[in-house]
Design an enzyme around this catalytic site. Sequence first.
Site, PDB file in Angstrom:
ATOM      1  N   HIS A 162       0.861  -1.187   0.000  1.00  0.00           N
ATOM      2  CA  HIS A 162       0.000   0.000   0.000  1.00  0.00           C
ATOM      3  C   HIS A 162       0.897   1.237   0.000  1.00  0.00           C
ATOM      4  O   HIS A 162       1.302   1.728   1.051  1.00  0.00           O
ATOM      5  CB  HIS A 162      -0.924  -0.023   1.228  1.00  0.00           C
TER       6      HIS A 162
ATOM      7  N   HIS B  75       1.413   4.820  -2.557  1.00  0.00           N
ATOM      8  CA  HIS B  75       1.019   5.597  -3.730  1.00  0.00           C
ATOM      9  C   HIS B  75       2.255   6.269  -4.327  1.00  0.00           C
ATOM     10  O   HIS B  75       2.924   7.044  -3.617  1.00  0.00           O
ATOM     11  CB  HIS B  75       0.003   6.669  -3.341  1.00  0.00           C
TER      12      HIS B  75
ATOM     13  N   HIS C  87      -9.608   1.019  -1.085  1.00  0.00           N
ATOM     14  CA  HIS C  87      -9.498   1.739   0.183  1.00  0.00           C
ATOM     15  C   HIS C  87     -10.897   1.707   0.810  1.00  0.00           C
ATOM     16  O   HIS C  87     -11.882   2.055   0.152  1.00  0.00           O
ATOM     17  CB  HIS C  87      -9.105   3.192  -0.045  1.00  0.00           C
TER      18      HIS C  87
ATOM     19  N   GLU D 261     -11.165   3.837   6.083  1.00  0.00           N
ATOM     20  CA  GLU D 261     -10.117   4.767   6.554  1.00  0.00           C
ATOM     21  C   GLU D 261     -10.843   5.898   7.288  1.00  0.00           C
ATOM     22  O   GLU D 261     -10.710   6.054   8.494  1.00  0.00           O
ATOM     23  CB  GLU D 261      -9.296   5.285   5.366  1.00  0.00           C
TER      24      GLU D 261
ATOM     25  N   ASP E 232       1.662   7.072   1.903  1.00  0.00           N
ATOM     26  CA  ASP E 232       2.269   8.193   1.172  1.00  0.00           C
ATOM     27  C   ASP E 232       3.486   8.648   1.976  1.00  0.00           C
ATOM     28  O   ASP E 232       3.421   9.647   2.708  1.00  0.00           O
ATOM     29  CB  ASP E 232       1.248   9.337   1.039  1.00  0.00           C
TER      30      ASP E 232
HETATM   31  N1  HPA Z   1      -6.676   7.392   1.143  1.00  0.00           N
HETATM   32  C1  HPA Z   1      -7.339   7.580   0.007  1.00  0.00           C
HETATM   33  N2  HPA Z   1      -6.743   7.946  -1.112  1.00  0.00           N
HETATM   34  C2  HPA Z   1      -5.433   8.149  -1.089  1.00  0.00           C
HETATM   35  C3  HPA Z   1      -4.694   7.975   0.048  1.00  0.00           C
HETATM   36  C4  HPA Z   1      -5.354   7.576   1.235  1.00  0.00           C
HETATM   37  O1  HPA Z   1      -4.755   7.395   2.310  1.00  0.00           O
HETATM   38  N3  HPA Z   1      -3.416   8.265  -0.264  1.00  0.00           N
HETATM   39  C5  HPA Z   1      -3.397   8.599  -1.563  1.00  0.00           C
HETATM   40  N4  HPA Z   1      -4.614   8.533  -2.078  1.00  0.00           N
HETATM   41 ZN    ZN Z   2      -3.702   4.810   0.396  1.00  0.00          ZN
END
Ligand code: HPA
Ligand code: ZN
Length: 334
Positions: free
Chosen positions: A7, A9, A187, A190, A269
């Site tokens: 995971h 990006h 995702h 979150e 990230d």
């Molecule tokens: N969540 C959703 N989209 C995203 C994330 C995340 O943590 N990081 C980069 N795009």
């Molecule tokens: Zn993510």
Amino acid sequence: MPKAELHMHIEGSIEPELFLQLAERNAVQVPWSDVDTLRAAYDFRDLQSFLDLYYDGCRVLVHAQDFHDVTRAYLRRAHADGVIHAELFLGPQGHTSRGVAMATVLEGVWAAMREAQREDGLSSGLILLAQRHRSEAEAFELLEQAMPWAEHLLGFGLGGAEVGHPPSKFERFFAHCRSRGMRVVAHAGEEGPASYVREAVELLQVDRIDHGNACVDDEALLRQLAESRTPLTVCPLSNLRLNVSDSLDTHVLPRLLQAGLCVTLNSDDPSFFGGYINDNFLQCQQAYGWAPSQLVELARNSLDASFLPEPQRRAALARLDAFVARAPRQWSAA
Ligand code: HPA
Ligand code: ZN
């Protein structure tokens, strides 16, 4: 310790130094003149405040060489952390919507991935994310644009602003991806509720859940995820930076492990959230007082949950076993 990162990006791995270099190289106007002011802007209230900066920052990525440089820098850094296999997220809509061709994006990224394999023996794969604030029709467009490279892709996922954009919005898109033999991830949970995690599992039939934190609010779902061994790609430092969790003390990670889920640790990230994969491992180890065997279990989960073909997955697990066999005795104690 050998492990996989599942995971991460690519656009979220641009370090401030490279970001400013790219802005200059491509004559893109940005509001930050130096690394310190840029870093100071990495102060997020929530997911959306992060996404605003993240999507805007994508403007510095213009040429295939730019996508190459960002990807290569991450893979080098991951290699230094013991990552032997990485499954990378990329959101092409953030680039094609600015007029950058899909071929430019993909060819730059793949050149870096091939280099990392050749130079560091690090294998990697690519997962394209549809942005969930966009329509399902746009996700289908993304799929069609990517089809010439289908055999080089691991699959598709869902990222971006979660609340108000439930997995159910993309049910037909995911069915279509699956029917084309693609792996699918999303995702979920979150910032969104447990019901989004349930939808990702039941409607989208995902192979893994990205984040998934909110599943702890649904006992039956928690049991289901444990029994089906559906992996969660948890990102602790990301959760702190985006205020998904106040601290590691109150984070759901120990509960997920207690419930027997296949949890993996990831950086999400890394340049924005204050750490790469080993920083996530180390800070959790310190917060939870984990024995080395817990770290090994998480590394094993990451290889188990990867989309590596079976022979490579077994070979990767054998590398982890060899590492443990060479390590001090407490590393193998149960
Ligand atoms: N969540 C959703 N989209 C995203 C994330 C995340 O943590 N990081 C980069 N795009
Ligand atoms: Zn993510």
